[in-house]
Design a protein around this motif. Structure first.
Motif, short mmCIF file in Angstrom:
data_model
loop_
_atom_site.label_atom_id
_atom_site.label_comp_id
_atom_site.label_asym_id
_atom_site.label_seq_id
_atom_site.Cartn_x
_atom_site.Cartn_y
_atom_site.Cartn_z
N LEU A 125 0.86 -1.19 0.00
CA LEU A 125 0.00 0.00 0.00
C LEU A 125 0.89 1.23 0.00
O LEU A 125 1.69 1.43 0.92
N MET A 126 0.78 2.05 -1.05
CA MET A 126 1.52 3.30 -1.15
C MET A 126 0.60 4.43 -0.67
O MET A 126 -0.41 4.74 -1.32
N LYS A 127 0.93 5.04 0.45
CA LYS A 127 0.04 6.01 1.11
C LYS A 127 0.52 7.42 0.83
O LYS A 127 1.65 7.79 1.16
N SER A 128 -0.35 8.23 0.22
CA SER A 128 -0.03 9.64 -0.07
C SER A 128 -0.94 10.54 0.75
O SER A 128 -1.95 10.10 1.31
N LYS A 129 -0.58 11.83 0.79
CA LYS A 129 -1.34 12.77 1.62
C LYS A 129 -2.53 13.35 0.87
O LYS A 129 -3.58 13.60 1.46
N THR A 130 -2.36 13.60 -0.42
CA THR A 130 -3.45 14.18 -1.23
C THR A 130 -3.66 13.33 -2.47
O THR A 130 -2.79 12.53 -2.87
N ILE A 131 -4.81 13.52 -3.11
CA ILE A 131 -5.13 12.75 -4.32
C ILE A 131 -4.16 13.08 -5.43
O ILE A 131 -3.71 12.19 -6.17
N LYS A 132 -3.81 14.36 -5.56
CA LYS A 132 -2.86 14.75 -6.60
C LYS A 132 -1.49 14.10 -6.36
O LYS A 132 -0.86 13.56 -7.28
N GLU A 133 -1.02 14.15 -5.11
CA GLU A 133 0.26 13.52 -4.80
C GLU A 133 0.22 12.02 -5.07
O GLU A 133 1.19 11.43 -5.53
N SER A 134 -0.92 11.40 -4.79
CA SER A 134 -1.05 9.97 -5.04
C SER A 134 -0.93 9.66 -6.52
O SER A 134 -0.26 8.69 -6.92
N ALA A 135 -1.56 10.48 -7.35
CA ALA A 135 -1.47 10.29 -8.80
C ALA A 135 -0.03 10.50 -9.27
O ALA A 135 0.48 9.74 -10.11
N ASP A 136 0.63 11.52 -8.74
CA ASP A 136 2.03 11.77 -9.12
C ASP A 136 2.93 10.61 -8.68
O ASP A 136 3.83 10.20 -9.43
N ASN A 137 2.69 10.11 -7.47
CA ASN A 137 3.50 8.99 -6.98
C ASN A 137 3.27 7.73 -7.79
O ASN A 137 4.20 6.96 -8.05
#
Length: 697
Positions: A125-137
């Motif tokens: 599970l790759m956990k990001s802080k925001t939806i945009k950051e998640s897409a970038d990651n």
């Protein structure tokens, strides 16, 4: 109306004084509605389950203080072995490299499982802080995997020299399994390609993928990586999540208080820490659903019992998340990892190099000696609950006492019936209605049984069974077919319960086989929880008198240290006090702590038992040597009631154990001693047995 509420903390919005916007909505949609239904009738019932009840909130604590039926905390759940162990992995690396580390460890888990015949497809599970950051990651991860090369893996391996877990993963995959760098890179590109990665931040897409996300353990589900922000915080049940990678580096803790975001992360870790059940090839009788390698941390399969939480090197955040995990019960601050090493001097002895430890095995109980119901302690006489008498009672509404209307002046009496006299039709019908009494099932428990008819007619089975029935004399003289069937089914149920209660599936063999000591007793890495003396080293111990004994200098104590209970340390002290007498009788003697090295099986039930110590006593003579092997179990009084069967078994070893293997010039004897306890009658029994068996007094 009976209502059952899962995730019942949603029903507490109205209980709180101040509500958030979300709680206000829950009040209208959940708690208010449920409360209204509940209040419609005084006998309505509401059964709640939640893993996150906030008993620190005064109003909620007041609401539940007299209503909690059972409290099984996450802490107890973890201590009982039903969860993965959590490892916090800090890496002073950019997010791309942390993602690559997790990918390598995930593939390491898969390969270890496959090498041991287990199916396990680990998920990250790759956990990001925001939806945009998640897409970038997600895009960065896809590009990293697509461009993965042998050089990138070699660079990661070179940088992981101080990382024991990652170094072990690379050594296993590339050295032991012989996978070249280019081949490993191509394998990762195939296993972590874009079609095996999913982003769950889109609500519409999440709904479409819900079944896929809740079936991640399925063999035909090849999803390996999930990118998320907070869509999977509740109701997501997955057992093969082994890595959570935190791809941001912020914290919301202040003044040593856990922030809301950090607590949510801890709860996510707790969800991911659900144990991945598997059968251990080296422990076939161990429970699938519990950890098996707390006392063998260096076992390769231990990697399937750990959840790795990957985050950046941020000491303040690490303290925050540790505090949050401690609050949720998922982190044990008393746990410590220790290395239990055999002394070099012991490894060089002829006993270690060339002698054997004797153990028995267990086998399926064939029940060859079972020839009737009496083999299961079923005596053949039963008492049936009373038949209905037909009597009617009425009471005065004005308290004038109770009146009894009797259809006759006869009182109930008892009469004994022979079950076989009810007729074969009744008995056969009752047996057909119960799977246990089908012939194939009966044959399992009664191997000498020739037919179902024999079970009905033979005096060894139902033929001689009687049942005492109480009822009115006229009723007993004219039992209906329905009553006969009810009585027969009751008796059969009692017989079934008795057989299952007394039957055992396995028995311990009485043939003991030799196993090289050097193969069974090795250096160990243990994870211990400090409880009283358990987990404390010899020099840390609070047991009186131990500070006067230099355990490292005692060659008879095979291991360098002792981390056992107070009773175990008292026993070692007792052995120290007997050293001079033992040296006067034996050429050498050695005491070995048993850490999963020796497993015995109770003769009667096949229950597994690992005695705490094995003591070897060797006396050399002109014709050869005599070796005594003693099994010893120090035992605290609080554990006696449930463990007395172990002492009973140890008492049987000397008389019943058979050593069929013959070694020229060596004579072996194995025996067990009563429990050791520093005080009371228990130690009187132990000392008497030790004097008789070991000291020849």
């Amino acid at each position: 109306m009976v209502m059952i509420s899962d995730e019942a903390h949603h029903l507490n919005a109205e209980t709180k004084k101040t509500l958030t916007k979300g709680e206000a909505e829950e009040k209208a949609s959940w708690e208010g509605t449920v409360s209204e239904i509940f209040g419609q009738h005084p006998e309505n019932m509401l059964l709640e389950f939640t893993a996150t009840v906030d008993l620190s909130h005064e109003a909620i604590r007041s609401k539940y203080h007299d209503k909690i039926l059972y409290d099984y905390s996450l802490r107890q759940f973890r201590e009982d072995g039903y969860s993965k162990d959590i490892e916090l992995r800090q890496a002073d690396l950019p997010p791309d490299d942390r993602m690559m580390q997790a990918m390598v460890l995930s593939q390491y888990r898969r390969k270890v499982a496959e090498a041991h015949g287990l199916h396990c497809k680990p998920v990250i599970l790759m956990k990001s802080k925001t939806i945009k950051e998640s897409a970038d990651n997600e895009a960065a991860f896809g590009a990293m995997v697509a461009g993965l090369s042998s050089d990138a893996l070699d660079a990661l391996r070179a940088a992981s020299g101080g990382d024991e877990t990652l170094s072990r993963a690379f050594a296993y995959i590339m050295d032991e399994r012989g996978l070249s760098g280019p081949d490993f890179a191509r394998e990762l590109q195939g296993d972590f390609g874009r079609e095996k990665v999913v982003n769950v931040n889109n609500p519409t897409d999440l709904e479409r993928r819900q079944i896929q996300l809740n079936a991640l353990e399925d063999r035909d589900n090849e999803i390996r990586v999930i990118f998320a922000v907070d869509k999977l915080n509740e109701g997501w049940d997955v057992l093969n999540l082994f890595d959570i990678v935190r791809l941001y580096d912020t914290r919301d803790g202040k003044a040593n208080k856990v922030g809301k975001t950090t607590m949510a992360e801890a709860q996510l870790i707790g969800r991911g820490a659900r144990y991945f059940p598997f059968m251990a090839p080296d422990q076939p009788e161990a429970e699938r659903e519990k950890r098996k390698y707390d006392n063998a941390m260096d076992n390769p399969l231990r990697i399937l019992e750990e959840l790795h939480y990957h985050c950046s090197h941020n000491p303040k955040y690490i303290q925050d998340i540790r505090n949050a995990l401690r609050e949720t019960g998922m982190l044990d601050e008393t746990a410590r990892t220790v290395r239990l090493r055999l002394k070099d001097s012991f490894k060089q002895t002829s006993l270690y190099a060339g002698e054997y430890v004797w153990m028995n095995d267990r086998k399926k109980n064939t029940r060859d000696g079972v020839a009737g119901l009496d083999a299961y302690k079923i005596e053949g006489s039963f008492t049936y609950p009373s038949l209905m008498t037909g009597r009617v009672t009425e009471a005065s509404a004005f308290g004038g006492g109770q009146l009894t209307l009797k259809p006759s002046n006869k009182e109930p009496v008892s009469r004994e019936f022979k079950l076989a006299d009810f007729g074969k039709a009744i008995l056969s019908f009752a047996m057909d209605a119960n799977d246990f009494f089908h012939f194939t099932s009966l044959k399992t428990y009664f191997p000498q049984l020739a037919s179902a008819s024999q079970f009905v007619t033979s005096d060894a089975y139902l033929g001689d069974v009687t049942v005492n029935v109480r009822g009115l004399l006229d009723d007993l003289a004219h039992l209906t077919a329905r009553q006969k069937l009810d009585i027969t089914q009751y008796v059969l149920h009692e017989i079934e319960s008795g057989v299952k209660r007394e039957s055992v599936e396995y028995i311990g063999t009485k043939d003991f086989k030799p196993y090289p000591i050097k193969d069974r007793f090795t250096d160990k890495i243990l994870k211990l929880r400090i409880e009283g003396e358990t987990g404390l080293s010899w020099t840390e111990s609070n047991v009186p008198g131990l500070d006067q004994i230099d355990l490292s200098g005692k060659d008879w104590h095979a291991y360098e240290d002792s981390y056992g209970t107070d009773q175990e340390k008292h026993f070692i002290k007792y052995m120290h006090d007997q050293e001079a007498r033992l040296r006067g009788i034996y050429d050498d003697f050695y005491l070995l702590r048993n850490e999963k090295a020796v497993k015995l099986y109770d003769f009667d039930t096949g229950r597994a038992f690992e005695p705490d110590f094995v003591l070897f006593l060797r006396k050399k003579g002109q014709e050869g040597s005599t070796i005594l092997q003693l099994f010893i179990e120090p035992k605290g009084d609080q554990l006696r009631p449930k463990d007395d069967w172990k002492q009973d078994f140890l008492a049987q070893v000397k008389a019943q154990a058979r050593l069929e293997t013959i070694f020229q010039g060596r004579d072996y004897t194995i025996l067990g001693l009563p429990f050791f306890n520093e005080t009371g009658q228990t130690n009187t029994d132990f000392k008497a047995a030790f004097e008789a068996e070991a000291l020849g007094a």
